[in-house]
Design an enzyme around this catalytic site. Structure first.
Site, mmCIF file in Angstrom:
data_model
loop_
_atom_site.group_PDB
_atom_site.id
_atom_site.type_symbol
_atom_site.label_atom_id
_atom_site.label_comp_id
_atom_site.label_asym_id
_atom_site.label_seq_id
_atom_site.Cartn_x
_atom_site.Cartn_y
_atom_site.Cartn_z
ATOM 1 N N ASP A 449 -14.274 -56.213 -32.606
ATOM 2 C CA ASP A 449 -15.545 -55.725 -31.891
ATOM 3 C C ASP A 449 -15.359 -54.090 -31.707
ATOM 4 O O ASP A 449 -14.283 -53.733 -31.145
ATOM 5 C CB ASP A 449 -15.835 -56.380 -30.884
ATOM 6 C CG ASP A 449 -17.526 -56.082 -30.410
ATOM 7 O OD1 ASP A 449 -18.210 -56.143 -31.009
ATOM 8 O OD2 ASP A 449 -17.291 -55.694 -29.154
ATOM 9 N N ASP A 648 -14.883 -58.374 -26.337
ATOM 10 C CA ASP A 648 -15.120 -58.368 -24.847
ATOM 11 C C ASP A 648 -16.257 -58.996 -24.390
ATOM 12 O O ASP A 648 -16.301 -59.157 -23.309
ATOM 13 C CB ASP A 648 -14.926 -57.138 -24.418
ATOM 14 C CG ASP A 648 -15.921 -55.841 -24.733
ATOM 15 O OD1 ASP A 648 -16.571 -56.240 -25.681
ATOM 16 O OD2 ASP A 648 -16.237 -55.167 -23.831
ATOM 17 N N ASP A 652 -19.541 -61.945 -28.289
ATOM 18 C CA ASP A 652 -18.247 -62.119 -28.953
ATOM 19 C C ASP A 652 -17.562 -63.708 -28.956
ATOM 20 O O ASP A 652 -16.829 -64.021 -29.731
ATOM 21 C CB ASP A 652 -17.282 -61.027 -28.650
ATOM 22 C CG ASP A 652 -17.644 -59.427 -28.973
ATOM 23 O OD1 ASP A 652 -18.030 -59.290 -30.132
ATOM 24 O OD2 ASP A 652 -17.271 -59.038 -28.223
#
Length: 760
Positions: A449, A648, A652
């Site tokens: 990400d 994080d 996600d």
């Protein structure tokens, strides 16, 4: 070992006893069925052991079979190994080690005369043998060997009997059978020799006794247990080192300004604490005033101190190297980062790697197979062995039973997992379970990400572009005034820039937020707006000459915000999320390791591609939603890829859960960390490469242990059965077999302990 109440997940009182639980799962089980959880109804069930001076109790589990949980110390009903506390503390309670040591030393003192008496016939001139006579020597051996076998070896007989009752044969089944047989045969030979057949005598001589073998086996097994217990205690050294980071007291500052040292357990959220130079930060919190340089190597492994000032976060257990700071406590006890690390490492050390299934399958038939081999050995030696055939058959069968201990095989995997996960914790890598540790080394694709993983996740004002006739201060004053009442993530970046430049934001009247567009309001009677291109369309305002500059900022990876006043665009702001300093090196390490790296983000493609270009990433997926991330993970898995996902945020979590290995940044959300199998405490992507090295080192260590265990038994059992006797006249003594059995377990543990020095 005792439990630290401050690190417990919760406590419950029952029957005048307080129970501490190291996981929410066990706490829920107790709340649902307390009597069943404790193993009995009310006070009639087994009690949990109370930690001295703590007022709380400790749960015990088996390092080889973590599904076994008991409220007090004892032996595992599956393998017979001594149970260990589920929650480790900085103070080690070595009760079992002390007991085994006491039994060993007393048994050794009594075994030495038994061995001397047994060898008296071989001494030059046989003075002792002639003086005492064979009959008296037998009775003396019986007198010395009986306390060794029945007292020193009592724990082994208890565990051996329990294995039969539970139908789970283990190493203690073999030890009890071997020593019990040798002792019982010798007892009969001494007290009632007339009942034994002629095959027990060699050419009419007296019946041979094997008290020295039984006593020596017990003593050597006790020695092995002492060495093993000492080595096992070192596998929890990582947790104990982490626990040692927490100070015992904190210096609390009262409202009156008075300062006093109080026990750490008395600190509450909201308390003001003073941390002086050289002192440890007592709990998690934030700096209120002062300045310090804090050593956070416990989280990052990096020795360079981090500068701290008002507003910065502090983590309990870190060391304030210079400067005095006043902090406000926010998370205490089981809520601190240190407590979470200890809890996660403990859970990981008790988890089972998939490779353990092979060991379980072998162990299921290993002990019964050894017993059959011992019976077959006895039968062959009794039928065709040398005189005295019965005695020779007994010696060979006992040697097989003793030397074929499966303890080394059972310890091979859990010892490596315990040491490996502890080593990772000291490097800022928290592993949730052994399965993730095993799979990470096989990962060939990592999805990353962008926000908060590749970047810092904290937007900053990167560009301030005023239109002709306006200046930067005017632009920033209007923007900060409008953002004062905004909850948008970009507002913090604008307000932080205003504070740094000494710009005071005036009050805004008629403030209104337009979702997906921006905000509007009035400043001293002047209409002003702040937002994106969609806001300009709503207001009917054109960007003019600033349109080209806005496009350039977007191409550079910045988010563009327009500032509108009096019906015209008077400037624009460029807000960027800086790339973490460690990200380029982390990506280089992964590429060199042969890992394919793919970037995922919900940002616009132009911004995503600008960040990817700066990092040299070729594969980018922009504008993806949480469900899209999880779908991409599954798509790659269908292609045969071993996928890890690093992120994080809450968005996600689905992808982290779907991946073979989910990797969460410790600086992110709790939801992400709960969904992930591995947490990088400081959010440093270089931890992925380090974790892969740890995975490979641990699996290599496990395979070495299995080779040691399997190889030992493959070679030892035939030798003990007498395979070499027809060729070399060599028959293995049960005493040598006992020493070899103990050393095999110690060799496996010693090899596992090498992981503590693994280079990450």
């Amino acid at each position: 070992m005792t439990v630290d109440p401050a690190l417990a997940a919760g406590t419950r009182a029952r029957g005048g006893q307080t129970y501490a639980f190291c996981s929410a799962h066990c706490l829920a089980k107790f709340d649902a069925e307390p009597d069943r959880y404790l193993g009995g109804a009310g006070d009639r069930g087994p009690r949990a052991e109370e930690a001295p001076g703590s007022g709380v109790t400790v749960e015990y589990t088996c390092p080889m079979h973590p599904e076994i949980v008991r409220p007090g110390p004892g032996a595992c009903p599956i393998c017979g190994m001594g149970l260990e506390p589920r929650t480790v503390s900085a103070v080690e309670d070595d009760g079992e080690l002390r007991d085994m040591s006491r039994r060993f030393w007393l048994s050794l003192l009594l075994t030495l005369p038994v061995v001397v008496l047994a060898m008296s016939e071989m001494l030059p001139g046989m003075p002792l043998h002639r003086a005492l006579g064979e009959r008296l020597i037998g009775w003396l051996q019986l007198a010395f060997a009986t306390p060794v076998v029945l007292w020193g070896g009592w724990p082994f007989f208890q565990r051996g009997l329990a294995s039969v009752v539970n139908r789970r044969p283990n190493m203690f089944t073999l030890i009890a059978m071997g020593t019990g047989t040798a002792y019982a045969y010798s007892l009969v030979a001494t007290v009632w020799p007339q009942v034994l057949p002629a095959t027990a005598r060699a050419h009419g001589a007296a019946v041979a006794v094997y008290f020295e073998a039984a006593a020596a086996i017990v003593t050597l097994v006790l020695l092995g247990q002492v060495i093993e217990l000492r080595a096992r205690s070192r596998t929890t050294g990582a947790i104990r080192a982490l626990l040692g980071l927490a100070p015992r007291t904190a210096r609390r500052v009262e409202a009156s300004g008075h300062e006093e040292d109080v026990p750490l357990a008395e600190v509450q959220p909201g308390d003001l604490l003073r941390v002086r130079p050289g002192e440890k930060v007592p709990v998690d919190g934030v700096v209120v005033e002062g300045h310090g340089a804090v050593d956070e190597s416990m989280l990052t492994g990096e020795p360079i101190p981090v500068e701290k000032q008002a507003g910065d976060a502090l983590i309990g257990g870190t060391v304030n190297g210079a400067g005095s700071v006043l902090m406000r406590a926010e998370r205490v006890g089981a809520e601190t980062v240190l407590a979470e690390i200890v809890r996660r490492v403990g859970e990981a050390q008790r988890s089972r790697a998939p490779i353990q299934r092979l060991v379980d399958q072998v162990s299921a038939w290993f002990v019964p197979a050894v017993i059959l081999v011992a019976l077959a050995t006895f039968g062959v030696w009794w039928a065709v062995g040398p005189e005295p055939r019965l005695a020779s058959a007994l010696v060979a069968a006992v040697a097989v039973l003793v030397i074929a201990c499966p303890c080394a095989l059972g310890l091979a995997t859990p010892m490596s997992v315990m040491v490996g996960t502890g080593r990772g914790a000291l490097a800022g890598i928290l592993v949730k379970d052994a399965q993730a540790l095993e799979q990470l080394g096989e990962v060939d694709t990592v999805l990353v990400d962008k926000t908060g993983t590749l970047t810092e996740g904290k937007p900053r004002l990167a560009a301030l572009v005023p239109a002709a006739g306006h200046d930067e201060r005017e632009l920033l004053t209007l923007a900060a005034a409008l953002e004062r009442s905004s909850e948008h993530p970009l507002a913090s970046a604008v307000l932080a820039a205003a504070r740094e430049r000494g710009v005071t934001a005036p009050a805004t009247a008629r403030f209104r937020a337009l979702p997906g567009q921006g905000v509007t309001g009035e400043l001293n009677g002047r209409a002003a707006s702040l937002g994106n291109a969609a806001l300009l369309e709503t207001l009917g305002v054109a960007p003019g000459d600033l349109g080209r500059r806005a496009a350039a900022l977007r191409a550079a990876g910045q988010t563009v915000v327009y500032v509108v006043a009096d019906g015209a665009v008077i400037g624009l702001l460029g807000v960027a999320d800086p790339i973490k300093p460690s990200t380029p090196e982390a990506l280089r390490m992964l590429r060199e390791d042969g890992v394919r790296v793919v970037m995922l983000t919900g940002d616009a493609r132009a911004t995503a591609e600008a960040v990817a270009a700066g990092l040299g990433l070729d594969e980018v997926h922009a504008g993806v939603r949480p469900e899209d991330k999880a779908e991409l993970v599954q798509q790659l898995q269908r292609q045969g890829r071993a996928v890890a996902m690093a992120g994080d945020g809450v968005n996600d979590a689905p992808a982290l859960a779907a991946a073979h290995v989910g990797i969460a940044m410790g600086t992110g959300t709790d939801v992400a960390m709960e969904s992930a199998a591995i947490t990088l405490v400081k959010g440093d992507l270089r931890g992925i490469a380090r974790a892969r090295r740890l995975s490979r080192a641990t699996m290599r260590n496990i395979r070495q242990n299995l080779v040691l265990a399997f190889g030992y038994n493959t070679l030892a059992i035939p030798v003990a059965a007498g395979l070499l006797y027809p060729f070399f006249g060599l028959l293995l003594s049960p005493m040598i077999a006992a020493a070899a059995m103990s050393l095999s377990s110690v060799s496996v543990i010693a090899n596992a302990l090498r992981l503590r020095r693994a280079a990450l």
